[in-house]
Design an enzyme around this catalytic site. Structure first.
Site, PDB file in Angstrom:
ATOM      1  N   ARG A 160       0.821  -1.210   0.000  1.00 55.17           N
ATOM      2  CA  ARG A 160       0.000   0.000   0.000  1.00 55.17           C
ATOM      3  C   ARG A 160       0.856   1.261   0.000  1.00 55.17           C
ATOM      4  O   ARG A 160       0.583   2.195  -0.773  1.00 55.17           O
ATOM      5  CB  ARG A 160      -0.969  -0.038   1.184  1.00 55.17           C
ATOM      6  CG  ARG A 160      -2.089  -1.061   1.017  1.00 55.17           C
ATOM      7  CD  ARG A 160      -2.971  -1.160   2.248  1.00 55.17           C
ATOM      8  NE  ARG A 160      -2.233  -1.598   3.431  1.00 55.17           N
ATOM      9  CZ  ARG A 160      -2.740  -1.641   4.649  1.00 55.17           C
ATOM     10  NH1 ARG A 160      -3.978  -1.240   4.872  1.00 55.17           N
ATOM     11  NH2 ARG A 160      -2.010  -2.069   5.667  1.00 55.17           N
ATOM     12  N   ASN A 174      -6.425  -2.930   1.683  1.00 53.73           N
ATOM     13  CA  ASN A 174      -6.415  -4.385   1.782  1.00 53.73           C
ATOM     14  C   ASN A 174      -7.841  -4.899   1.892  1.00 53.73           C
ATOM     15  O   ASN A 174      -8.693  -4.285   2.538  1.00 53.73           O
ATOM     16  CB  ASN A 174      -5.668  -4.838   3.041  1.00 53.73           C
ATOM     17  CG  ASN A 174      -4.159  -4.702   2.914  1.00 53.73           C
ATOM     18  OD1 ASN A 174      -3.634  -4.573   1.818  1.00 53.73           O
ATOM     19  ND2 ASN A 174      -3.470  -4.744   4.054  1.00 53.73           N
TER      20      ASN A 174
END
Length: 747
Positions: free
Chosen positions: A13, A31
Site C-alpha cells: 500500500r 487491503n
C-alpha cells in the site's frame, strides 16, 4: 485494479501510495480479503504506468500472482489515500513469510543516537516477523500477536506517515511500546544485568542459553567452546547429528566453510536459511559441533536479538532447535521452560507470543542452485505454482518422517512449514494445529484428502479418520514414490510422462514390499514400475534402520556371500549369528528394494558405521569417505529384466575388502557403480518408452555425489534431467506430490 499474491504486510500500500503521488493519480488503495484493491483515476498514460509497475517492479518482499483492471466511471477524487482494510467475502489473500532484519534496521540497531538503539524488536515494512505472528487476515496489526502492544505516539506517527519506512508496518514498535526482553533462569527468576549483555557473558563462560526466536526457541552455546558444545549435546540427547552455527557475517561464515557466490547469496538472502558448507580445515569450531562430518550448517543473524548477541559475544554460536531428541521445537513460553529447563542454564525470552512454530530452513547449493533439505521459516507460507489446477481444494497429508502438509487452492500449492517426524503426541498436535491454522488463513476447507498408502503412517490414519467423520470428503491414496516423483515434476511445471528414478529409505509398495530403489514411467496421473533394485530381507524391521550391520548381514545372505573373516561379523559377535538364523528361517522378515538400506549395508561392510544415531547417518558418512577419492570406475552391475542386480556391488565390495583396498576407494567405486546402474536402467527405460525426460527424487538424492553422477551421465545420454529446487527431495516434499497427483487425477 485488484492485485493478488503476497501483497499484504510487504509495503504494497505505501508503494502504491507513493507511486500514485508521483504519477498524479487520485483514488485509494486498501487491503481486503482477496489482496490489494486500488481505485485510481487520472490521465491514461499515468494509469498505464501504474499497472505496469504493479506487475514489473513491486516491493521486494511482494509476490504478485495476478493484476486485474476494470474501467469504471470517474468519481472526481482529488487526492490518493490509504483506505481502511475490509474483509467481507471469501479470503484469498496470502500471508507473507518471516523475513530477516533488513540492513536499514540493523544500522539503526547499532546507532547510539537512534531511538531504537539496541531495540530487540526493531522492524519495518521490509523485514521482521510475519507468518509466525499472524493470527488471521487481512494482515493488520489486530490480526497478529502484536495486537497486545498498542503503538506509542511516535510509532503511530511513523506508521501513518506515507514517507516513512515504517508506514503501515504492522509489527512496528519501540522500547517504549513494544515487547520486553528478559533473561531468566529455569524458575522464571529474572537475572541481573542488561539481558543481551548478560546472555552473551553466559555464553562466553561456557553456558547453554535458550533463545526465543521468530518460530520457536533455540538452544545456543559458544561454537568454539569445547566443553559448552559437548554439554549441550549431552543434555539434548543428540549424540552425533550436526548442530547449525550462527556466524556474525559473511566474512565469519567464510572462516567456517567454503562460501562461493551462490552460497553467499543464499546466506544473506531475506530468507536466511541454514546453508550446508564444506567445512574449512582448522575452522574455529568445537569438535562436538559436527562430529565426523566434513560439512557444517551455517546461517547469518535474521533477528535483532541475533545481531545484538553476536555483537556482544564477537564469536559464532551454535544455534539448534529448542527441543529434546525428536520432539518439535518449543514455541510457547511455559512449555519451553518445562521442556528445556534441564538443558538451558538461562532463557533469553520476551512477551511477544509466537502463533506458529517454524524451524529454520536448510539447503545446499548444487550447480549454483538452491537444493532444499528443509523448507520452513522464510519460505512458508509462500505458494508454488505447479502447473495443475485443483477444481476443489486438496489437502496433502504428507509422510511420516520430515512431515509437511500441503494445501492446493486453485493453481496455487501451499507447502507447510516443517512439522517433523509424526512419531509422538506433541508432533501430532503440532500437525493438527498447523492444518487448522493454514486452512483458516487461506479460508479453505479441503474437499479431497491425499495420503500415503502406508496404513500405519499417522498422516494416513488422520486422513482416514477425518474422511469418516466428514462425509463427502474424498480420499486419494498416493503411492510414496509416485508422490516423490510427482513433486519433482510439479515443481518443474511438468505433468509427464517421464522416466522417474526414486531412491529413498522405505515406502509402501502396492505389492506389500517396502520399495525404495525404483525406476518408473511416471506422470501426475499414474506410474508404471519398469525396474527396481533386487529385493532383500529387512531383518528386525525398523531395528535394521538403526543398525546398518543388519543390512550387511541381509545382503551377504541374499547374495550367498561367505561372511567369514569380515570385520563387521567380528564387531557384532553373537548378534550376527542370531540375525543369520533369522534370515535363514525366512519367518517374519519383510522385504525391501531400498537404496537407503543398500547404503547402510555397504557403510557397515567397510567399517564406516554399524549403528546410527540419526536418519541417514551411515549414508552421509559413506559419501564423505568417497569424497577423499576423485572420479573412478565403478563396480559392474547387471540389468536382469526389471531387476537391477545391485548384489553385484556387494560382492565387489567384499572382494575389495579381502584385497585390503582402502575404505574410501571402495566407497567411491560403490557410488560410481550405483549411479552407472541407475543410469543404465533409466536409459533402457527411455529407449523402450520413447521418453526423453528423467525426474530424480527421494531422500537418497540428498547424496550430492550420487545426484551429480546420475544427472551428468543422463545428460550425456541425451536426456533432460529434472531435479528439485523448491521443495526437498526427501519426505518433506511428499505432500506437494500428493496434491499434484490428486488434482490431476480428479480433474
Amino acid at each position: 485494479m485488484r492485485v493478488s499474491g503476497i501483497v499484504q504486510g510487504v509495503g504494497f500500500r505505501p508503494f502504491v501510495h507513493g507511486l500514485a503521488g508521483q504519477l498524479g493519480l487520485a483514488g485509494f488503495v486498501g487491503n481486503d480479503e482477496s489482496g490489494v484493491v486500488i481505485e485510481a483515476e487520472g490521465a491514461a498514460p499515468a494509469l498505464d504506468a501504474l499497472l505496469a509497475a504493479l506487475q514489473d517492479r513491486p516491493p521486494a518482499l511482494a509476490l504478485v500472482t495476478g493484476v486485474a483492471a476494470t474501467d469504471m466511471p470517474v468519481r472526481g477524487d482529488t487526492a490518493f489515500a490509504i483506505a481502511a482494510s475490509s474483509a467481507r467475502g471469501r479470503r484469498a489473500t496470502l500471508v507473507p513469510a518471516d523475513t530477516a532484519t533488513c540492513a536499514e534496521c540493523v544500522a539503526e540497531l547499532r546507532d547510539a543516537a537512534d531511538r531504537r538503539y539496541r531495540h530487540p524488536f526493531i522492524t519495518c515494512t521490509n523485514c521482521g516477523p510475519r507468518f509466525t505472528i499472524v493470527t488471521g487476515v487481512p494482515y493488520d496489526r489486530a490480526a497478529t500477536t502484536m495486537a497486545g502492544f498498542p503503538m506509542c505516539a511516535a510509532c503511530a506517527a511513523e506508521y501513518h506517515d506515507p514517507a516513512d519506512r515504517r508506514f503501515h508496518a504492522q509489527p512496528v514498535c519501540c522500547p517504549g511500546c513494544g515487547p520486553t526482553l528478559r533473561l531468566v533462569d529455569a524458575t522464571g527468576r529474572e537475572l541481573s544485568g542488561e539481558p543481551v549483555t548478560a546472555a552473551a557473558r553466559l555464553l562466553a563462560g561456557g553456558g547453554v542459553l535458550a533463545v526465543k526466536g521468530l518460530g520457536g526457541y533455540h538452544l545456543a552455546a559458544s561454537a568454539g567452546h569445547e566443553r559448552a558444545v559437548a554439554e549441550l549435546r549431552a543434555r539434548k540427547h543428540r549424540e552425533d547429528k550436526p548442530f547449525a552455527v550462527l556466524a556474525p557475517d559473511l566474512d565469519a561464515a567464510g572462516t567456517l566453510g567454503e562460501v562461493g557466490p551462490a552460497e553467499a547469496a543464499q546466506l544473506s538472502s531475506r530468507r536466511a536459511p541454514i546453508v550446508l558448507l564444506r567445512r574449512r580445515p582448522g575452522a574455529p569450531l568445537a569438535t562436538a559441533v559436527a562430529p565426523g562430518n566434513d560439512h557444517v550448517g551455517v546461517l547469518l543473524p535474521y533477528t535483532p536479538v541475533h545481531h545484538l548477541l553476536l555483537d556482544d559475544l564477537a564469536a559464532p554460536i551454535v544455534l539448534t532447535s529448542g527441543n529434546v531428541s525428536d520432539e518439535p521445537i518449543a514455541h510457547l513460553d511455559d512449555d519451553a521452560v518445562t521442556r528445556l529447563a534441564g538443558i538451558a542454564d538461562a532463557f533469553l525470552t520476551h512477551d511477544r507470543p509466537i502463533r506458529t512454530r517454524a524451524d529454520d530452513s536448510v539447503l545446499r547449493v548444487v550447480a549454483g542452485r538452491a537444493y532444499p533439505i528443509r523448507r520452513s521459516r522464510g519460505y512458508t507460507p509462500e505458494p508454488l505454482r505447479i502447473g495443475v489446477v485443483a477444481g476443489e481444494p486438496v489437502l496433502g497429508c504428507g509422510a511420516e518422517l520430515k512431515n509437511t502438509f500441503c494445501v492446493l487452492r486453485g493453481a496455487e500449492a501451499f507447502p507447510s512449514h516443517h512439522v517433523g517426524d509424526l512419531e509422538n503426541a506433541e508432533t501430532l498436535r503440532a500437525y493438527l494445529d498447523g492444518i487448522e491454522h493454514l486452512g483458516r488463513l487461506l479460508d479453505v476447507t479441503p474437499a479431497v484428502l491425499a495420503h500415503d498408502l502406508h496404513p500405519e503412517y499417522l498422516s494416513t490414519k488422520y486422513a482416514l479418520a477425518r474422511a469418516e467423520a466428514e462425509p463427502g470428503l474424498r480420499l486419494v491414496g498416493v503411492q510414496h514414490h509416485h508422490a516423490h516423483l510427482a513433486a519433482c515434476l510439479a515443481e518443474n511445471g511438468e505433468a509427464g510422462p517421464a522416466i522417474g528414478i526414486a531412491c529413498d529409505g522405505l515406502g509402501y509398495g502396492p505389492d506389500g514390499v517396502l520399495w525404495g530403489g525404483e525406476v518408473f514411467a511416471v506422470s501426475l496421473t499414474g506410474f508404471r514400475r519398469l525396474a527396481h533394485l533386487e529385493p532383500v530381507p529387512l531383518p528386525g524391521g525398523a531395528t535394521a534402520i538403526r543398525q546398518p550391520w543388519r543390512m550387511a548381514a541381509a545382503w551377504l545372505h541374499a547374495t550367498g556371500t561367505d561372511p567369514a573373516g569380515l570385520a563387521v561379523v567380528a564387531r557384532n559377535g553373537p548378534l550376527w549369528t542370531q540375525v543369520e538364523r533369522l534370515l535363514g528361517s525366512g519367518v517374519d522378515v519383510p522385504v525391501t528394494t531400498s537404496a537407503g538400506r543398500l547404503f547402510d549395508a555397504v557403510a557397515a561392510l567397510v567399517g564406516v558405521r554399524d549403528r546410527v544415531n540419526y536418519e541417514g547417518q551411515a549414508a552421509v558418512e559413506l559419501e564423505q569417505a568417497a569424497s577423499a577419492v576423485g572420479e573412478c570406475d565403478g563396480y559392474a552391475v547387471r540389468l536382469d529384466g526389471e531387476l537391477i542386480r545391485v548384489g553385484d556391488l556387494v560382492r565387489a565390495v567384499v572382494a575389495d575388502l579381502r584385497a585390503d583396498t582402502p575404505a574410501p576407494v571402495i566407497a567411491a567405486r560403490f557410488h560410481a557403480g550405483l549411479h552407472d546402474a541407475l543410469v543404465a536402467a533409466a536409459v533402457s527405460a527411455a529407449a523402450d518408452t520413447g521418453l526423453d525426460v528423467v525426474a530424480l527424487s527421494g531422500g537418497v538424492f540428498q547424496n550430492i555425489r550420487l545426484l551429480q553422477g546420475v544427472s551428468r551421465r543422463l545428460t550425456e545420454a541425451g536426456l533432460r534431467v529434472l531435479v528439485h529446487s523448491r521443495v526437498p527431495c526427501n519426505d518433506g516434499g511428499i505432500s506437494l506430490g500428493q496434491v499434484a497427483v490428486a488434482a490431476a487425477t480428479i480433474s
